[in-house]
Motif scaffolding. Sequence first.
Motif, PDB file in Angstrom:
ATOM      1  N   TYR A 162       0.896  -1.187   0.036  1.00 17.78           N
ATOM      2  CA  TYR A 162       0.102   0.003  -0.057  1.00 17.78           C
ATOM      3  C   TYR A 162       0.962   1.272   0.052  1.00 17.78           C
ATOM      4  N   LEU A 163       0.776   2.063  -0.767  1.00 20.49           N
ATOM      5  CA  LEU A 163       1.470   3.399  -0.834  1.00 20.49           C
ATOM      6  C   LEU A 163       0.290   4.427  -0.154  1.00 20.49           C
ATOM      7  N   MET A 164       0.695   4.849   1.035  1.00 22.41           N
ATOM      8  CA  MET A 164      -0.162   5.794   1.668  1.00 22.41           C
ATOM      9  C   MET A 164       0.339   7.230   1.460  1.00 22.41           C
ATOM     10  N   VAL A 165      -0.756   7.998   1.035  1.00 24.97           N
ATOM     11  CA  VAL A 165      -0.142   9.397   0.522  1.00 24.97           C
ATOM     12  C   VAL A 165      -1.222  10.187   1.225  1.00 24.97           C
ATOM     13  N   ARG A 166      -0.584  11.309   1.692  1.00 19.63           N
ATOM     14  CA  ARG A 166      -1.434  12.471   2.345  1.00 19.63           C
ATOM     15  C   ARG A 166      -2.333  13.172   1.324  1.00 19.63           C
ATOM     16  N   SER A 167      -1.779  13.715   0.219  1.00 20.21           N
ATOM     17  CA  SER A 167      -2.615  14.254  -0.596  1.00 20.21           C
ATOM     18  C   SER A 167      -3.121  13.450  -1.763  1.00 20.21           C
ATOM     19  N   GLU A 168      -3.648  14.264  -2.849  1.00 19.23           N
ATOM     20  CA  GLU A 168      -4.280  13.386  -3.844  1.00 19.23           C
ATOM     21  C   GLU A 168      -3.342  13.187  -5.071  1.00 19.23           C
ATOM     22  N   SER A 169      -1.869  13.395  -4.976  1.00 13.26           N
ATOM     23  CA  SER A 169      -0.965  13.092  -6.077  1.00 13.26           C
ATOM     24  C   SER A 169       0.218  12.889  -5.679  1.00 13.26           C
ATOM     25  N   LEU A 170       0.926  12.171  -6.457  1.00 13.57           N
ATOM     26  CA  LEU A 170       2.435  11.955  -6.173  1.00 13.57           C
ATOM     27  C   LEU A 170       3.256  13.013  -6.642  1.00 13.57           C
ATOM     28  N   ARG A 171       4.391  13.051  -6.172  1.00 15.75           N
ATOM     29  CA  ARG A 171       5.370  14.324  -6.466  1.00 15.75           C
ATOM     30  C   ARG A 171       6.726  13.827  -7.073  1.00 15.75           C
ATOM     31  N   GLY A 172       6.780  12.573  -7.067  1.00 15.88           N
ATOM     32  CA  GLY A 172       8.012  11.684  -7.527  1.00 15.88           C
ATOM     33  C   GLY A 172       8.028  11.725  -9.090  1.00 15.88           C
ATOM     34  N   ASP A 173       9.205  11.286  -9.606  1.00 21.53           N
ATOM     35  CA  ASP A 173       9.172  11.268 -11.061  1.00 21.53           C
ATOM     36  C   ASP A 173       8.383  10.603 -11.905  1.00 21.53           C
ATOM     37  N   PRO A 174       7.670  10.906 -12.842  1.00 20.42           N
ATOM     38  CA  PRO A 174       6.586  10.499 -13.608  1.00 20.42           C
ATOM     39  C   PRO A 174       6.752   8.980 -14.151  1.00 20.42           C
ATOM     40  N   VAL A 175       8.107   8.853 -14.384  1.00 22.16           N
ATOM     41  CA  VAL A 175       8.742   7.694 -14.903  1.00 22.16           C
ATOM     42  C   VAL A 175       8.232   6.549 -13.960  1.00 22.16           C
ATOM     43  N   THR A 176       8.754   6.794 -12.787  1.00 24.42           N
ATOM     44  CA  THR A 176       8.548   5.764 -11.566  1.00 24.42           C
ATOM     45  C   THR A 176       6.892   5.624 -11.152  1.00 24.42           C
ATOM     46  N   GLN A 177       6.364   6.800 -11.348  1.00 22.79           N
ATOM     47  CA  GLN A 177       4.925   6.897 -10.832  1.00 22.79           C
ATOM     48  C   GLN A 177       4.207   5.817 -11.752  1.00 22.79           C
ATOM     49  N   GLU A 178       4.596   5.907 -13.094  1.00 20.06           N
ATOM     50  CA  GLU A 178       3.799   4.972 -14.121  1.00 20.06           C
ATOM     51  C   GLU A 178       4.203   3.574 -13.700  1.00 20.06           C
ATOM     52  N   LYS A 179       5.138   3.148 -13.456  1.00 13.56           N
ATOM     53  CA  LYS A 179       5.802   1.644 -13.104  1.00 13.56           C
ATOM     54  C   LYS A 179       4.779   1.149 -11.903  1.00 13.56           C
ATOM     55  N   ILE A 180       4.687   2.221 -10.913  1.00 14.60           N
ATOM     56  CA  ILE A 180       4.003   1.878  -9.636  1.00 14.60           C
ATOM     57  C   ILE A 180       2.542   1.787  -9.892  1.00 14.60           C
ATOM     58  N   LYS A 181       2.026   2.698 -10.600  1.00 12.97           N
ATOM     59  CA  LYS A 181       0.602   2.569 -10.737  1.00 12.97           C
ATOM     60  C   LYS A 181       0.032   1.441 -11.479  1.00 12.97           C
ATOM     61  N   SER A 182       0.834   0.721 -12.352  1.00 13.52           N
ATOM     62  CA  SER A 182       0.638  -0.144 -13.387  1.00 13.52           C
ATOM     63  C   SER A 182       1.057  -1.450 -12.596  1.00 13.52           C
ATOM     64  N   HIS A 183       1.448  -1.650 -11.593  1.00 15.35           N
ATOM     65  CA  HIS A 183       1.620  -2.854 -10.840  1.00 15.35           C
ATOM     66  C   HIS A 183       0.584  -3.400 -10.042  1.00 15.35           C
ATOM     67  N   PRO A 184       0.391  -4.894 -10.213  1.00 16.13           N
ATOM     68  CA  PRO A 184      -0.856  -5.368 -10.019  1.00 16.13           C
ATOM     69  C   PRO A 184      -0.775  -5.483  -8.193  1.00 16.13           C
TER      70      PRO A 184
END
Lengths: 305, 75
Positions: free
Chosen positions: A169-191
């Motif tokens: 679980y990635l627990m985020v305080r806000s409604e968006s991620l601040r990290g690099d978009p490349v890594t964001q995509e990898k994470i968001k698409s991982h089952p």
Amino acid sequence: MYDLVIIGGGPAGVAAGVYAARKKMKSLLITDSFGGQSLNSAGIENWIGTKNISGYDLARALEEHLRAQADIEVVDGDFVSRVEKKDAGFSVTTKNGKKFDAKYVLVASGSRRKRLGVPGEADFEGKGVVFCTTCDAPLFGGKTVAVVGGGNSALEGVMDLIQYASKIYLMVRSESLRGDPVTQEKIKSHPNVEILWNTEITQVRGGKFVTGVNYKNTKTGENKDLALDGVFVEIGLIPNSDFVKDLAKTDAYGEIIVDHKTQESSMPGIWAAGDVADVLYKQNNISVGDAVKAVLNIYDKIKKS
Amino acid sequence: MIYSTPSCVYCKMAKEFFAKNNVQYDEFNVASDMKAREEMVEKSQQLGVPVIDIDGNIIIGFDQKTLEDLLGLKK
């Protein structure tokens, strides 16, 4: 008495040490360890001049470069606990009780991990609450874990854990991620990764080890709980400026306020560079440049005096 | 002896420290060795690396000063 005492062994401290030695300033560098905060990084891809270097190799390279200088003294395995103003310069005291006098001081002590500050966090440190994801991720094979944070270090933490944990679980305080978009995509698409938006942990629970957390949805105010084996805290940094707080002005975050042309602080004789200073962007490459700027400015002062 | 994971830099630093000071040690990779992991948890009451055991003295993390004191090394 030293011309210059440099506090810190990250990119800023080492850059300062190399330049100070080459300017033949009588200087001393005091550090707990070398490499700074990137030490734990599995791979750094933006350190200019190298395509990819591990934090560990970067630390080694920095230390070697510094120790190759003939004209610098190094105290390692220790850190500065206090800086005091004297009639002529400053007195620097370390945790192990050593004392050094210096005309000028460059603070390059970086920053340290911020903690959640909730009940249970301290009790379960090392018992499921983890502050070094790279170190301890392999111990969570097949486990359910949470990474707390939304910046690059949190995203890298998730990437480290993907190889081992069965559910993250990635627990985020806000409604968006601040990290690099490349890594964001990898994470968001991982089952195996699920992002929980607008969440704030209120308590870490457990017996001998962590069994879960209580958290609040900051939007709805709803309180929930989540069963977990591990909590990886990656929520940002606090500058290591405590030992000069009475001398040099700091901002609301505790960062030493500097003149960005020279890196000198509000206290004449004390400079700051790297993440401990109020620089806009926290980057290894920037820390190096700012530290060099500071040393050249200090050298100008010495020549004039 | 040292309990470590392959990705842990503090473990690497500890091992280099041992090598530099000619200290012999056994290493257990707790990422894959489950028996060693249980042993480490039992000894240190926690799950984090490195854990170093010097004659029954358990040190969690790489604490150079404590290691020097325990091994009788002088800098």
